[in-house]
Design a protein around this motif. Structure first.
Motif, PDB file in Angstrom:
ATOM      1  N   GLY A   1      -5.145  10.070   7.342  1.00  0.00           N
ATOM      2  CA  GLY A   1      -5.355   9.213   8.497  1.00  0.00           C
ATOM      3  C   GLY A   1      -4.506   7.962   8.365  1.00  0.00           C
ATOM      4  O   GLY A   1      -3.580   7.896   7.557  1.00  0.00           O
ATOM      5  N   ALA A   2      -4.816   6.982   9.163  1.00  0.00           N
ATOM      6  CA  ALA A   2      -4.098   5.714   9.134  1.00  0.00           C
ATOM      7  C   ALA A   2      -5.088   4.600   9.424  1.00  0.00           C
ATOM      8  O   ALA A   2      -6.128   4.814  10.025  1.00  0.00           O
ATOM      9  CB  ALA A   2      -2.981   5.706  10.170  1.00  0.00           C
ATOM     10  N   ILE A   3      -4.724   3.409   8.987  1.00  0.00           N
ATOM     11  CA  ILE A   3      -5.519   2.214   9.230  1.00  0.00           C
ATOM     12  C   ILE A   3      -4.657   1.242  10.021  1.00  0.00           C
ATOM     13  O   ILE A   3      -3.539   0.922   9.614  1.00  0.00           O
ATOM     14  CB  ILE A   3      -5.966   1.580   7.899  1.00  0.00           C
ATOM     15  CG1 ILE A   3      -6.858   2.563   7.139  1.00  0.00           C
ATOM     16  CG2 ILE A   3      -6.673   0.250   8.148  1.00  0.00           C
ATOM     17  CD1 ILE A   3      -7.164   2.158   5.726  1.00  0.00           C
ATOM     18  N   VAL A   4      -5.185   0.808  11.164  1.00  0.00           N
ATOM     19  CA  VAL A   4      -4.499  -0.183  11.990  1.00  0.00           C
ATOM     20  C   VAL A   4      -5.173  -1.523  11.723  1.00  0.00           C
ATOM     21  O   VAL A   4      -6.375  -1.678  11.951  1.00  0.00           O
ATOM     22  CB  VAL A   4      -4.572   0.172  13.489  1.00  0.00           C
ATOM     23  CG1 VAL A   4      -3.885  -0.894  14.326  1.00  0.00           C
ATOM     24  CG2 VAL A   4      -3.957   1.543  13.743  1.00  0.00           C
ATOM     25  N   ASN A   5      -4.421  -2.471  11.231  1.00  0.00           N
ATOM     26  CA  ASN A   5      -4.948  -3.789  10.871  1.00  0.00           C
ATOM     27  C   ASN A   5      -4.910  -4.747  12.061  1.00  0.00           C
ATOM     28  O   ASN A   5      -4.232  -4.483  13.064  1.00  0.00           O
ATOM     29  CB  ASN A   5      -4.121  -4.363   9.709  1.00  0.00           C
ATOM     30  CG  ASN A   5      -4.353  -3.575   8.442  1.00  0.00           C
ATOM     31  OD1 ASN A   5      -5.481  -3.466   7.974  1.00  0.00           O
ATOM     32  ND2 ASN A   5      -3.295  -2.989   7.910  1.00  0.00           N
TER      33      ASN A   5
ATOM     34  N   LEU B   1      -1.742  -5.488  13.668  1.00  0.00           N
ATOM     35  CA  LEU B   1      -1.144  -4.269  14.205  1.00  0.00           C
ATOM     36  C   LEU B   1      -0.244  -3.538  13.218  1.00  0.00           C
ATOM     37  O   LEU B   1       0.438  -2.581  13.595  1.00  0.00           O
ATOM     38  CB  LEU B   1      -0.412  -4.523  15.527  1.00  0.00           C
ATOM     39  CG  LEU B   1      -1.271  -5.168  16.621  1.00  0.00           C
ATOM     40  CD1 LEU B   1      -0.465  -5.310  17.901  1.00  0.00           C
ATOM     41  CD2 LEU B   1      -2.541  -4.384  16.862  1.00  0.00           C
ATOM     42  N   SER B   2      -0.241  -3.971  11.952  1.00  0.00           N
ATOM     43  CA  SER B   2       0.451  -3.193  10.936  1.00  0.00           C
ATOM     44  C   SER B   2      -0.372  -1.931  10.665  1.00  0.00           C
ATOM     45  O   SER B   2      -1.577  -1.905  10.847  1.00  0.00           O
ATOM     46  CB  SER B   2       0.630  -4.012   9.653  1.00  0.00           C
ATOM     47  OG  SER B   2      -0.629  -4.382   9.124  1.00  0.00           O
ATOM     48  N   VAL B   3       0.306  -0.889  10.262  1.00  0.00           N
ATOM     49  CA  VAL B   3      -0.333   0.399  10.051  1.00  0.00           C
ATOM     50  C   VAL B   3      -0.084   0.853   8.619  1.00  0.00           C
ATOM     51  O   VAL B   3       1.039   0.780   8.122  1.00  0.00           O
ATOM     52  CB  VAL B   3       0.210   1.456  11.042  1.00  0.00           C
ATOM     53  CG1 VAL B   3      -0.438   2.811  10.806  1.00  0.00           C
ATOM     54  CG2 VAL B   3       0.000   0.992  12.473  1.00  0.00           C
ATOM     55  N   PHE B   4      -1.141   1.309   7.967  1.00  0.00           N
ATOM     56  CA  PHE B   4      -1.057   1.822   6.609  1.00  0.00           C
ATOM     57  C   PHE B   4      -1.634   3.221   6.568  1.00  0.00           C
ATOM     58  O   PHE B   4      -2.594   3.522   7.278  1.00  0.00           O
ATOM     59  CB  PHE B   4      -1.839   0.942   5.626  1.00  0.00           C
ATOM     60  CG  PHE B   4      -1.252  -0.424   5.445  1.00  0.00           C
ATOM     61  CD1 PHE B   4      -0.197  -0.638   4.576  1.00  0.00           C
ATOM     62  CD2 PHE B   4      -1.758  -1.505   6.151  1.00  0.00           C
ATOM     63  CE1 PHE B   4       0.346  -1.893   4.403  1.00  0.00           C
ATOM     64  CE2 PHE B   4      -1.228  -2.764   5.993  1.00  0.00           C
ATOM     65  CZ  PHE B   4      -0.178  -2.963   5.116  1.00  0.00           C
ATOM     66  N   ASP B   5      -1.035   4.062   5.732  1.00  0.00           N
ATOM     67  CA  ASP B   5      -1.645   5.357   5.484  1.00  0.00           C
ATOM     68  C   ASP B   5      -2.983   5.107   4.827  1.00  0.00           C
ATOM     69  O   ASP B   5      -3.152   4.169   4.052  1.00  0.00           O
ATOM     70  CB  ASP B   5      -0.771   6.206   4.557  1.00  0.00           C
ATOM     71  CG  ASP B   5       0.516   6.646   5.219  1.00  0.00           C
ATOM     72  OD1 ASP B   5       0.556   6.675   6.456  1.00  0.00           O
ATOM     73  OD2 ASP B   5       1.475   6.953   4.488  1.00  0.00           O
ATOM     74  N   GLY B   6      -3.922   5.944   5.102  1.00  0.00           N
ATOM     75  CA  GLY B   6      -5.234   5.742   4.500  1.00  0.00           C
ATOM     76  C   GLY B   6      -6.171   6.833   4.965  1.00  0.00           C
ATOM     77  O   GLY B   6      -5.733   7.803   5.548  1.00  0.00           O
ATOM     78  N   PRO B   7      -7.420   6.693   4.736  1.00  0.00           N
ATOM     79  CA  PRO B   7      -8.104   5.578   4.094  1.00  0.00           C
ATOM     80  C   PRO B   7      -7.930   5.608   2.579  1.00  0.00           C
ATOM     81  O   PRO B   7      -7.678   6.651   2.010  1.00  0.00           O
ATOM     82  CB  PRO B   7      -9.568   5.809   4.471  1.00  0.00           C
ATOM     83  CG  PRO B   7      -9.674   7.272   4.681  1.00  0.00           C
ATOM     84  CD  PRO B   7      -8.334   7.728   5.189  1.00  0.00           C
ATOM     85  N   PHE B   8      -8.051   4.455   1.966  1.00  0.00           N
ATOM     86  CA  PHE B   8      -7.878   4.342   0.516  1.00  0.00           C
ATOM     87  C   PHE B   8      -9.209   4.052  -0.150  1.00  0.00           C
ATOM     88  O   PHE B   8      -9.387   3.041  -0.799  1.00  0.00           O
ATOM     89  CB  PHE B   8      -6.887   3.229   0.178  1.00  0.00           C
ATOM     90  CG  PHE B   8      -5.513   3.514   0.710  1.00  0.00           C
ATOM     91  CD1 PHE B   8      -4.762   4.541   0.182  1.00  0.00           C
ATOM     92  CD2 PHE B   8      -4.988   2.766   1.727  1.00  0.00           C
ATOM     93  CE1 PHE B   8      -3.495   4.812   0.672  1.00  0.00           C
ATOM     94  CE2 PHE B   8      -3.724   3.021   2.219  1.00  0.00           C
ATOM     95  CZ  PHE B   8      -2.975   4.051   1.688  1.00  0.00           C
ATOM     96  N   THR B   9     -10.151   4.929   0.036  1.00  0.00           N
ATOM     97  CA  THR B   9     -11.439   4.766  -0.623  1.00  0.00           C
ATOM     98  C   THR B   9     -11.527   5.775  -1.744  1.00  0.00           C
ATOM     99  O   THR B   9     -10.780   6.751  -1.786  1.00  0.00           O
ATOM    100  CB  THR B   9     -12.594   4.993   0.360  1.00  0.00           C
ATOM    101  OG1 THR B   9     -12.472   6.314   0.892  1.00  0.00           O
ATOM    102  CG2 THR B   9     -12.582   3.979   1.483  1.00  0.00           C
ATOM    103  N   GLU B  10     -12.466   5.535  -2.642  1.00  0.00           N
ATOM    104  CA  GLU B  10     -12.693   6.505  -3.703  1.00  0.00           C
ATOM    105  C   GLU B  10     -13.121   7.816  -3.071  1.00  0.00           C
ATOM    106  O   GLU B  10     -13.739   7.843  -2.017  1.00  0.00           O
ATOM    107  CB  GLU B  10     -13.800   6.018  -4.636  1.00  0.00           C
ATOM    108  CG  GLU B  10     -13.406   4.855  -5.499  1.00  0.00           C
ATOM    109  CD  GLU B  10     -14.510   4.519  -6.480  1.00  0.00           C
ATOM    110  OE1 GLU B  10     -15.101   5.447  -7.058  1.00  0.00           O
ATOM    111  OE2 GLU B  10     -14.770   3.328  -6.654  1.00  0.00           O
TER     112      GLU B  10
END
Length: 118
Positions: A54-58, A61-70
């Motif tokens: 998925g992706a995370i929209v901050n 409006l920057s976008v990061f691949d994610g989610p980065f949870t355990e």
């Protein structure tokens, strides 16, 4: 009657070593539970599993691949149910296959904001 979302987390650790037959048994437990809930009238939407990508929209409006949870905290799916109160919804969540699989069920009431059908 209040509506609740069940958010399923974890429970998939070690599944990469699960045989196809065992995986089929796990899926059958889920299907049986969802079908029983629909027949009983408390399961509004069996929901769906979620892929881990998925992706995370901050806010900027920057976008990061994610989610980065355990892995154990990764949201794996959801369902929508109806129950008389939170305690009743919790009992329904306890009956789901998720706790038996080592995962958790987050139970959240959906507020009636005038947009939901009653």
């Amino acid at each position: 009657m209040p509506k609740y979302m069940f958010v399923y987390r974890g429970g998939h650790e070690g599944m990469e070593h699960t045989s196809p037959e065992e995986m089929q048994q796990v899926m059958q437990r889920w299907m049986d539970w969802i079908h029983a809930g629909i027949e009983a009238g408390w399961m509004l939407d069996g929901g769906a599993a979620l892929k881990p990508e998925g992706a995370i929209v901050n806010p900027d409006l920057s976008v990061f691949d994610g989610p980065f949870t355990e892995s154990k905290e990764l949201v794996g799916g959801y369902s929508m149910v109806e129950a008389s109160d939170l305690a009743a919804a919790i009992e329904l969540a306890k009956s789901s296959p998720m706790p038996q699989s080592g995962g958790t069920v987050e139970v959240r009431e959906l507020p009636n904001l005038g947009m939901q059908n009653e």
